[in-house]
Design an enzyme around this catalytic site. Sequence first.
Site, PDB file in Angstrom:
ATOM      1  N   GLU A  57      28.353  10.973  59.352  1.00 27.97           N
ATOM      2  CA  GLU A  57      27.139  11.761  59.125  1.00 27.97           C
ATOM      3  C   GLU A  57      26.853  11.906  57.635  1.00 27.97           C
ATOM      4  OE1 GLU A  57      25.035  12.537  61.314  1.00 27.97           O
ATOM      5  OE2 GLU A  57      26.030  12.772  63.241  1.00 27.97           O
ATOM      6  N   ASP A  89      25.917   3.950  69.687  1.00 27.37           N
ATOM      7  CA  ASP A  89      24.621   3.418  69.245  1.00 27.37           C
ATOM      8  C   ASP A  89      24.566   2.634  67.928  1.00 27.37           C
ATOM      9  OD1 ASP A  89      25.175   5.822  67.981  1.00 27.37           O
ATOM     10  OD2 ASP A  89      23.347   6.834  68.544  1.00 27.37           O
ATOM     11  N   GLU A 108      16.826  14.620  76.369  1.00 29.50           N
ATOM     12  CA  GLU A 108      18.011  14.100  75.675  1.00 29.50           C
ATOM     13  C   GLU A 108      18.806  13.158  76.580  1.00 29.50           C
ATOM     14  OE1 GLU A 108      18.978  14.219  72.685  1.00 29.50           O
ATOM     15  OE2 GLU A 108      21.154  14.208  72.552  1.00 29.50           O
ATOM     16  N   GLU A 122      14.643   7.932  67.554  1.00 28.36           N
ATOM     17  CA  GLU A 122      14.866   6.575  68.085  1.00 28.36           C
ATOM     18  C   GLU A 122      13.644   5.960  68.758  1.00 28.36           C
ATOM     19  OE1 GLU A 122      16.858   9.196  68.758  1.00 28.36           O
ATOM     20  OE2 GLU A 122      18.510   8.740  67.396  1.00 28.36           O
ATOM     21  N   THR A 149      16.425  -9.218  52.296  1.00 30.71           N
ATOM     22  CA  THR A 149      17.026  -8.841  51.033  1.00 30.71           C
ATOM     23  C   THR A 149      16.691  -9.823  49.911  1.00 30.71           C
ATOM     24  OG1 THR A 149      18.997  -9.993  51.699  1.00 30.71           O
ATOM     25  CG2 THR A 149      18.943  -7.637  52.088  1.00 30.71           C
TER      26      THR A 149
HETATM   27  C1  DMJ Z   1      20.495   9.899  63.403  1.00 29.82           C
HETATM   28  O1  DMJ Z   1      21.290  10.711  62.631  1.00 29.82           O
HETATM   29  C2  DMJ Z   1      20.828   8.474  63.163  1.00 29.82           C
HETATM   30  O2  DMJ Z   1      19.714   7.697  63.433  1.00 29.82           O
HETATM   31  C3  DMJ Z   1      22.022   8.016  63.927  1.00 29.82           C
HETATM   32  O3  DMJ Z   1      22.337   6.682  63.684  1.00 29.82           O
HETATM   33  C4  DMJ Z   1      21.883   8.275  65.392  1.00 29.82           C
HETATM   34  N1  DMJ Z   1      21.106   9.385  65.726  1.00 29.82           N
HETATM   35  C5  DMJ Z   1      20.619  10.341  64.822  1.00 29.82           C
HETATM   36  C6  DMJ Z   1      19.320  10.941  65.242  1.00 29.82           C
HETATM   37  O4  DMJ Z   1      19.149  11.061  66.577  1.00 29.82           O
END
Ligand code: DMJ
Length: 527
Positions: free
Chosen positions: A116, A254, A371, A432, A518
């Site tokens: 995070e 994810d 959710e 998302e 890039t």
């Molecule tokens: C975000 O903090 C980021 O996108 C993360 O990779 C997954 N989900 C949360 C938000 O839902």
Amino acid sequence: MIPLPTQTPANIPHIQYGFEEEDVAAKAQREERRDAIKSAFRHSWKGYKKYAWGMDEVGPVTGQTKDTFGGWGATLVDSLDTLWIMGLKKEFEEAVAAVSRIDFSTSDTLTLNIFEVTIRYLGGLLAAHDLSDGSYPILLEKAVELGDFLYIAFDTPNRMPVLRWFWLASKEKRDLEASNNNVLAELGSLSVEFTRLTQLTGDPKYYDAIQRITNMLDKHQDHTALPGLWPISIDALTPNFNVDNRFSFGGLADSLYEYLPKEYLMLGGRSSQYRHMYEKAIDVAKKHMFFRPMTEQGDDILISGTVRASARSATAINLDPDSQHLTCFAGGMLAIGSKIFDRPDDLNIGRKLVDGCIWAYNSMPAGVMPESFRAVQCTDESSGCSWDLREWLNSDEDNQQPLEELKRQAREKGMFPGFKLISDPKYHLRPEAIESVFILYRITGDTTLQDKGWEMFKAIEKASKTKIGYGAIEDVTLANSEIMDEMESFWTGETLKYFYLLFSEPDLISLDKYVFNTEAHPLLRPT
Ligand code: DMJ
């Protein structure tokens, strides 16, 4: 030290649609929508600034502050790129000045979540640095300060990081060891930020740190209970990738998958490792994880579910039609992967996944996706997945009650057509779904996606706006739900950014120029 790959860069195709000039009416409507998003951002920012400046979050109902991710000002740092993109230069510079006062070598939060902190702070600093062409050197200086602090968590015998890091222990020079119980996404979603830090500083240690993780994931990819995918929790100490039998693109897993094509792009396609890992994973997900739900209208859409597999038997692969808002990033990921890896079929799959999320938004009284929920898997595609009320209600064949009566009972139970269960009815202001709508729009040029995105925005705005900002929605199954005292940093850092970009001129953050190629941008060119 594992150095950055030095092979010849791959010829990555451009992915953004060739937009033509729009007519006057379309432009006026688009700009009106874009300005409404900007107002929502300004409103949120005003509340954060007034009540919680420098703290992680503001409570949008009470104005109370929260320090959830290190206490360095998560909302402030995570939103820097949005401020830049929206052209809020004065606010951006104020925020940069506040960033210069942060001390990233210490924290009041005793146990830090490395993932995070990386995505919200390190990502925020680096994105702002790149977008502003390096004009604010303090952003990179702070990214290095933070990167060096986080790097300590990688000082373990097997070089796998401690992901929930009691950082004081390191200060006291106590030995660290990787955990035997890790969230997969937390381990696999550090690559983009750490790689970028090496590219910008020339110091190989950050890339080395994440490349060791990639090599471990690569080594185990074919040896899990569902070869090709990794289970949602793993033991990074032994290491052991068979401690869990659940596989998903939702929470806990994810962004590991999302980062594979993005890291490939970050490296200019110089390493095919990330491509191979991605392609293997997607082939398995297409076969076992995506499903067509049974809906009243027979919609031709897909949802990403949860698979349980057994290492002991290759035939024991079970799909649970359980999904989450978090899985909605997958549509955008498949669309990007389809273009950069020349997998034409995946664009169609990506679109259907996006449509699955839009269906979930439209199905709820609040107009917002819950959710998490359980859908009904369509088992007979050949019959066009026709709606079967009895199957939805799990009513046995002998139940001869008229359909109208069954429907009445379903309404009484609070059921929604196509949904067996709303396991968590909240909406946490997550990005998302709109992220994927935005990416699909920029790749296909389909303007109906803008209309769908606008409906999503209106619904969220109606259900979550407070005097101070916007709050998570307690229950999307109600037209008028309570609002929670929670506005996570990704609301201004991600969600509103994607809404804004959906209604911007397409060359603002062109997918080819900034994010995904890039080579095209000098600052993003790997050293
Ligand atoms: C975000 O903090 C980021 O996108 C993360 O990779 C997954 N989900 C949360 C938000 O839902």
